[in-house]
Design a protein around this motif. Structure first.
Motif, PDB file in Angstrom:
ATOM      1  N   UNK A 135       0.818  -1.217   0.000  1.00  0.00           N
ATOM      2  CA  UNK A 135       0.000   0.000   0.000  1.00  0.00           C
ATOM      3  C   UNK A 135       0.848   1.261   0.000  1.00  0.00           C
ATOM      4  N   UNK A 136       2.078   1.181   0.543  1.00  0.00           N
ATOM      5  CA  UNK A 136       2.911   2.378   0.606  1.00  0.00           C
ATOM      6  C   UNK A 136       3.233   2.924  -0.787  1.00  0.00           C
ATOM      7  N   UNK A 137       3.207   2.053  -1.774  1.00  0.00           N
ATOM      8  CA  UNK A 137       3.443   2.515  -3.135  1.00  0.00           C
ATOM      9  C   UNK A 137       2.326   3.374  -3.672  1.00  0.00           C
ATOM     10  N   UNK A 138       1.186   3.401  -2.965  1.00  0.00           N
ATOM     11  CA  UNK A 138       0.045   4.204  -3.407  1.00  0.00           C
ATOM     12  C   UNK A 138      -0.121   5.473  -2.568  1.00  0.00           C
ATOM     13  N   UNK A 139       0.870   5.767  -1.695  1.00  0.00           N
ATOM     14  CA  UNK A 139       0.836   6.999  -0.911  1.00  0.00           C
ATOM     15  C   UNK A 139       1.188   8.195  -1.801  1.00  0.00           C
ATOM     16  N   UNK A 140       0.768   9.376  -1.368  1.00  0.00           N
ATOM     17  CA  UNK A 140       1.205  10.639  -1.954  1.00  0.00           C
ATOM     18  C   UNK A 140       1.761  11.489  -0.820  1.00  0.00           C
ATOM     19  N   UNK A 141       2.883  12.157  -1.061  1.00  0.00           N
ATOM     20  CA  UNK A 141       3.579  12.886   0.005  1.00  0.00           C
ATOM     21  C   UNK A 141       3.755  14.354  -0.360  1.00  0.00           C
ATOM     22  N   UNK A 142       3.867  15.188   0.670  1.00  0.00           N
ATOM     23  CA  UNK A 142       4.172  16.607   0.508  1.00  0.00           C
ATOM     24  C   UNK A 142       5.183  17.013   1.565  1.00  0.00           C
ATOM     25  N   UNK A 143       6.110  17.856   1.192  1.00  0.00           N
ATOM     26  CA  UNK A 143       7.119  18.319   2.135  1.00  0.00           C
ATOM     27  C   UNK A 143       6.501  19.178   3.226  1.00  0.00           C
ATOM     28  N   UNK A 144       6.916  18.946   4.447  1.00  0.00           N
ATOM     29  CA  UNK A 144       6.397  19.690   5.593  1.00  0.00           C
ATOM     30  C   UNK A 144       6.669  21.192   5.484  1.00  0.00           C
ATOM     31  N   UNK A 145       7.733  21.554   4.754  1.00  0.00           N
ATOM     32  CA  UNK A 145       8.126  22.959   4.638  1.00  0.00           C
ATOM     33  C   UNK A 145       7.667  23.584   3.323  1.00  0.00           C
ATOM     34  N   UNK A 146       6.713  22.955   2.647  1.00  0.00           N
ATOM     35  CA  UNK A 146       6.269  23.473   1.352  1.00  0.00           C
ATOM     36  C   UNK A 146       5.825  24.924   1.476  1.00  0.00           C
ATOM     37  N   UNK A 147       6.376  25.766   0.608  1.00  0.00           N
ATOM     38  CA  UNK A 147       6.112  27.200   0.692  1.00  0.00           C
ATOM     39  C   UNK A 147       4.678  27.561   0.322  1.00  0.00           C
ATOM     40  N   UNK A 148       4.081  26.847  -0.633  1.00  0.00           N
ATOM     41  CA  UNK A 148       2.719  27.185  -1.035  1.00  0.00           C
ATOM     42  C   UNK A 148       1.709  26.823   0.041  1.00  0.00           C
ATOM     43  N   UNK A 149       1.970  25.773   0.795  1.00  0.00           N
ATOM     44  CA  UNK A 149       1.082  25.430   1.908  1.00  0.00           C
ATOM     45  C   UNK A 149       1.233  26.414   3.052  1.00  0.00           C
ATOM     46  N   UNK A 150       2.457  26.952   3.224  1.00  0.00           N
ATOM     47  CA  UNK A 150       2.746  28.009   4.211  1.00  0.00           C
ATOM     48  C   UNK A 150       2.200  27.661   5.597  1.00  0.00           C
ATOM     49  N   UNK A 151       2.558  26.487   6.083  1.00  0.00           N
ATOM     50  CA  UNK A 151       2.052  26.030   7.392  1.00  0.00           C
ATOM     51  C   UNK A 151       2.807  26.723   8.515  1.00  0.00           C
ATOM     52  N   UNK A 152       2.061  27.319   9.427  1.00  0.00           N
ATOM     53  CA  UNK A 152       2.660  28.032  10.567  1.00  0.00           C
ATOM     54  C   UNK A 152       2.874  27.046  11.713  1.00  0.00           C
ATOM     55  N   UNK A 153       3.925  26.252  11.628  1.00  0.00           N
ATOM     56  CA  UNK A 153       4.204  25.257  12.671  1.00  0.00           C
ATOM     57  C   UNK A 153       4.476  25.954  14.003  1.00  0.00           C
ATOM     58  N   UNK A 154       3.806  25.563  15.090  1.00  0.00           N
ATOM     59  CA  UNK A 154       4.045  26.202  16.395  1.00  0.00           C
ATOM     60  C   UNK A 154       5.500  26.095  16.839  1.00  0.00           C
TER      61      UNK A 154
END
Length: 469
Positions: free
Chosen positions: A144-163
């Motif tokens: 099943x891992x071959x069917x995962x999709x991943x995104x970088x935690x630091x992706x600039x477009x997502x702009x996540x404000x990690x505490x």
């Protein structure tokens, strides 16, 4: 950590379609606290999909700042916190207009969230000794891992404000190496399988789904409904819907020993196999039914009318309906007098008119034509609108007619005299012939499908269009 006790069970939509945040009632005293983390009946009443979880997983995180994700998995998840607190992050990584949409929130044990297949999930612990728990509706496997999709935690477009800034957090090397959004291949939707794809309705479904890469079409050579092997070789985890447009429809031949076996094999036994598959994998089954499940004595047939089939064909179709109705997610589409691409009554009458033949046609069987383009459109509508599961009558609309009336219309539209058609009774027409019994009234009540927002076209208008082609 301080919990808010005695909240009401509530559901809140988020900016990501299908992602729903829940407040959970937590009850506490001097000994600690208690909550119903997953309560199927109550949550279904709030609109949570009946996603049939099969596995429960727990992630224990010793230190605050532990950060995991962003992983989009090929199954649905129901996530909550057992103890501690998290900053949760979800990014839509599915194909579609919402690709890249982000939702974040802090969660403690008094909250839970439903995450559909293909939505990326991540979290960061805000307290030591945080346990994060989730139900999933498929069993984890290395494949099943071959069917995962991943995104970088630091992706600039997502702009996540990690505490806790990522350079101060605890991350895995794998998570650090995941791609940015511009490099992510969106997770495709689960597939739809159309069976009987070379029949009249199958051809109309091909046209209705033209260009949709998520729809597969299987003729009998591709998928033999009666063979166990056909059901065993597919990876059903990748399918959301089966549309069964295959059927044995030789009404008169069904009365013979060979025809009887074939009718039951395709219309009933094969449907039982499909129902078993659909139920086991949470697949929606669309099954096409017939007016022949009734004896034709009612003035109009509603969806709840009891089965009263007259012949083997109708009996086998009624059995198939009964089995299909056991699937939790099912649409039984009941139709009548089907007209599409291929040999059919309208083509026969048009041919006779063109050759100057004056036919005798039954005038005491009453119903409405059902053009396959409208049956296909109705099926697409039911699946796309989220209509309530169950049985739906689906023919074309307009005043009911006899077969003789339809034949006369064909003659007139084709530029010939209506008077060339002579009406005769069913008894007279089949006198001295081996024929199956037929319902005299096949009129289907269309109120239920109209209530979903689908209005079938007039049979008379469709007939004119069909002959013009």
């Amino acid at each position: 950590m301080t919990l808010e006790f005695a909240k009401k069970l509530t559901a809140t939509e988020t900016p990501i379609p299908g992602v729903v945040l829940y407040d959970l009632p937590v009850h506490g005293d001097n000994r600690g606290w208690f909550k119903e983390n997953w309560q199927r009946e109550k949550m279904l009443a709030l609109g949570l999909p009946d996603f049939t979880p099969v596995q429960n997983n727990i992630s224990f995180n010793e230190k605050a700042g532990t950060t995991r994700g962003i992983h989009a998995e090929p199954w649905d998840k129901f996530i909550s916190v057992a103890t501690g607190k998290i900053f949760g992050v979800w990014v839509d990584l599915r194909e579609g207009d919402s690709f890249g949409a982000v939702f974040t929130t802090e969660m403690d044990p008094s909250q839970a969230i439903f995450i559909p297949r293909g939505v990326g999930n991540a979290f960061q612990t805000l307290e030591d000794n945080t346990a994060y728990t989730y139900l999933v509706n498929d069993h984890w496997s290395a494949d099943a891992q071959g069917r995962y999709t991943f995104l970088n935690l630091a992706d600039e477009s997502a702009a996540i404000a990690w505490p806790i800034p990522l350079d101060q957090a605890e991350l895995s090397e794998k998570d650090k190496a995941h791609p940015r959004l511009a490099e992510v291949a969106p997770m495709p939707p689960k597939k739809t399988l159309v069976l009987g794809a070379d029949g009249q309705l199958g051809k109309a479904l091909r046209a209705a789904y033209d260009g949709d890469a998520s729809v597969e079409f299987a003729a009998r050579a591709d998928f033999d409904l009666t063979a166990d092997a056909s059901h065993a070789v597919r990876d059903w985890k990748n399918y959301a819907t089966i549309i069964n447009a295959a059927a044995y429809t030789a009404v008169d031949t069904a009365e013979t020993p060979e025809g009887r076996r074939a009718a039951w094999a395709i219309n009933a036994t094969a449907v039982a196999k499909l129902a078993t598959t659909a139920t086991a994998h949470g697949i929606t089954l669309v099954h096409v039914s017939s007016d022949y499940v009734f004896d034709g004595t009612a003035a109009s047939h509603g969806e709840d009318e009891a089965f009263t089939p007259l012949g083997v064909y109708g009996q086998s179709k009624a059995a198939g309906d009964a089995v299909a109705a056991t699937v939790p997610r099912h649409y039984i589409v009941r139709t009548s007098w089907v007209i599409g691409e291929g040999g059919n009554f309208v083509r026969t009458m048009a041919s006779l008119a063109g050759r100057g033949i004056a036919p005798s046609v039954v005038n005491d069987q009453i119903g409405r034509l059902s053009f396959t383009e409208d049956i296909a459109a109705g099926i697409v509508h039911l699946l796309g609108s989220g209509a309530e599961y169950g049985v739906y009558n689906l023919s074309n609309d307009g005043d009911p007619q006899s077969w003789a009336d339809v034949a006369a219309d064909v003659y007139e539209i084709s530029g010939h005299s209506r008077d060339a058609v002579t009406g005769v009774s069913t008894e007279e027409y089949f006198k001295g012939k081996e024929a199956a019994p037929r319902p005299l009234n096949s009129v289907l009540d269309l109120a239920r499908i109209k209530s979903t927002g689908f209005t079938p076209a007039s049979a008379q208008a469709r007939l004119a269009e069909y002959l013009a082609k």
